[in-house]
Design a protein around this motif. Sequence first.
Motif, PDB file in Angstrom:
ATOM      1  N   LEU A  58     -52.594 -26.781  46.641  1.00  0.00           N
ATOM      2  CA  LEU A  58     -52.616 -26.227  47.995  1.00  0.00           C
ATOM      3  C   LEU A  58     -51.657 -25.042  48.089  1.00  0.00           C
ATOM      4  O   LEU A  58     -50.502 -25.136  47.673  1.00  0.00           O
ATOM      5  N   THR A  59     -52.121 -23.931  48.618  1.00  0.00           N
ATOM      6  CA  THR A  59     -51.265 -22.760  48.810  1.00  0.00           C
ATOM      7  C   THR A  59     -51.064 -22.521  50.300  1.00  0.00           C
ATOM      8  O   THR A  59     -52.014 -22.581  51.082  1.00  0.00           O
ATOM      9  N   SER A  60     -49.823 -22.255  50.679  1.00  0.00           N
ATOM     10  CA  SER A  60     -49.499 -22.082  52.099  1.00  0.00           C
ATOM     11  C   SER A  60     -48.543 -20.914  52.282  1.00  0.00           C
ATOM     12  O   SER A  60     -47.832 -20.502  51.346  1.00  0.00           O
ATOM     13  N   ILE A  61     -48.527 -20.407  53.507  1.00  0.00           N
ATOM     14  CA  ILE A  61     -47.588 -19.354  53.867  1.00  0.00           C
ATOM     15  C   ILE A  61     -46.996 -19.689  55.225  1.00  0.00           C
ATOM     16  O   ILE A  61     -47.685 -20.233  56.094  1.00  0.00           O
ATOM     17  N   ALA A  62     -45.708 -19.426  55.400  1.00  0.00           N
ATOM     18  CA  ALA A  62     -45.028 -19.690  56.666  1.00  0.00           C
ATOM     19  C   ALA A  62     -44.442 -18.389  57.196  1.00  0.00           C
ATOM     20  O   ALA A  62     -43.756 -17.668  56.460  1.00  0.00           O
ATOM     21  N   PHE A  63     -44.713 -18.092  58.451  1.00  0.00           N
ATOM     22  CA  PHE A  63     -44.121 -16.941  59.115  1.00  0.00           C
ATOM     23  C   PHE A  63     -43.019 -17.453  60.043  1.00  0.00           C
ATOM     24  O   PHE A  63     -43.292 -18.173  61.012  1.00  0.00           O
ATOM     25  N   PRO A 122     -55.374 -15.151  50.415  1.00  0.00           N
ATOM     26  CA  PRO A 122     -55.667 -16.026  51.562  1.00  0.00           C
ATOM     27  C   PRO A 122     -55.166 -17.451  51.313  1.00  0.00           C
ATOM     28  O   PRO A 122     -55.552 -18.075  50.329  1.00  0.00           O
ATOM     29  N   PRO A 123     -54.290 -17.961  52.183  1.00  0.00           N
ATOM     30  CA  PRO A 123     -53.735 -19.302  51.983  1.00  0.00           C
ATOM     31  C   PRO A 123     -54.672 -20.401  52.494  1.00  0.00           C
ATOM     32  O   PRO A 123     -55.581 -20.150  53.275  1.00  0.00           O
ATOM     33  N   ASP A 124     -54.418 -21.616  52.032  1.00  0.00           N
ATOM     34  CA  ASP A 124     -55.154 -22.774  52.533  1.00  0.00           C
ATOM     35  C   ASP A 124     -54.584 -23.255  53.864  1.00  0.00           C
ATOM     36  O   ASP A 124     -55.255 -23.944  54.620  1.00  0.00           O
ATOM     37  N   ARG A 125     -53.327 -22.893  54.123  1.00  0.00           N
ATOM     38  CA  ARG A 125     -52.635 -23.355  55.331  1.00  0.00           C
ATOM     39  C   ARG A 125     -51.631 -22.294  55.763  1.00  0.00           C
ATOM     40  O   ARG A 125     -50.986 -21.661  54.935  1.00  0.00           O
ATOM     41  N   ILE A 126     -51.504 -22.117  57.073  1.00  0.00           N
ATOM     42  CA  ILE A 126     -50.529 -21.181  57.628  1.00  0.00           C
ATOM     43  C   ILE A 126     -49.592 -21.939  58.562  1.00  0.00           C
ATOM     44  O   ILE A 126     -50.049 -22.632  59.474  1.00  0.00           O
ATOM     45  N   TYR A 127     -48.296 -21.807  58.316  1.00  0.00           N
ATOM     46  CA  TYR A 127     -47.287 -22.360  59.214  1.00  0.00           C
ATOM     47  C   TYR A 127     -46.799 -21.233  60.119  1.00  0.00           C
ATOM     48  O   TYR A 127     -46.450 -20.154  59.644  1.00  0.00           O
ATOM     49  N   ILE A 128     -46.754 -21.488  61.416  1.00  0.00           N
ATOM     50  CA  ILE A 128     -46.327 -20.470  62.382  1.00  0.00           C
ATOM     51  C   ILE A 128     -45.087 -20.949  63.121  1.00  0.00           C
ATOM     52  O   ILE A 128     -45.107 -21.997  63.773  1.00  0.00           O
TER      53      ILE A 128
END
Length: 330
Positions: A6-11, A74-80
């Motif tokens: 799983l790949t994710s990114i957090a802003f 493109p991530p599988d999940r985005i944390y905001i």
Amino acid sequence: MGKPRLTSIAFVESPLQFLSALEAHEPDEDLLIRARANAKGMTSFLDAFDTAWLPKRVRLEREGAKPGILRKSPPDRIYIGDACSGQVHKALSLAYLERRMPEVVILDDGLATYSTIEILTAKRGPLVRPRQKLKASRAVMAAHVADRLRGLAPAGRLRWHTALPVSKTMRKAFLKTGAEITRHKFTHLQTLPTGGSHPRDNPVIGSALAADGLIHEDAYRSWLDKLAAEGPITYYPHRRETDEFLAELAEDERIRIKHVGLPIELRLINLPSDSTIRSLPSTAAVSLATLNPDVTIAVTEIPAKWWTGSSPDSLRKSLNAQTVKADVDS
């Protein structure tokens, strides 16, 4: 052949949002944290935060929310962290104008998170902070992002990961949309070597309410005077308090100001059980109650005459209604 990781990114744009991203990270997840370094208080925090404290498979970049990263990888999940951020809105709008948006997880952004959840629970309306007035173009973008996030809920792709107390009414309304709520107790934060035993120096958590113009500064100063009259206090400033106010406060020999690059949650871990932390209604009070369940968190309700009138009644009632113990375990 195993399934792809799983790949994710957090802003994130504040220390609390950053810490919340660490708590939301899963062991089998590759997470990139994009921190907005030019946000108030973030540079000093990032400079003080040792990257060795990051969990495995977590990387940090000081680039903030940029649409390019969402298009390139493109991530599988985005944390905001701040769902009302113009920079986040722009990144999401440009990257997902006609594309399917992945799972989105809302992180804690202080007590303002409650407003975000209420907006997402509503059937319509832009993601905007209380008292914030947007230009027409920004309002359209804020409404577009709000609608896209609402659209994720019925498919089970919108989640709120929180350490805040969640009222039964808010919990029921948010879950009814199809969204999810998961909870944490700062498990990773408590493993970091930043806390430990502290002297009983009567800590007081600084508030941004006066700096933001929501309460009168003289009323806030009077509150601090009364606390100091009972004995010397150690004051932990909020990142939005002005240098001028803190310089004036420092002239009082009863008040010791402790500037810390790291957030107070990282500095006041594992206080002696007979300690008392004093605060106005704040997220830090809630966080510290979770981290130090045996410590007394004395929260002073804000009197009506303190308010300047620049905030809506709903915000004033919401702040004074906050407790330091979660009333619902989701």
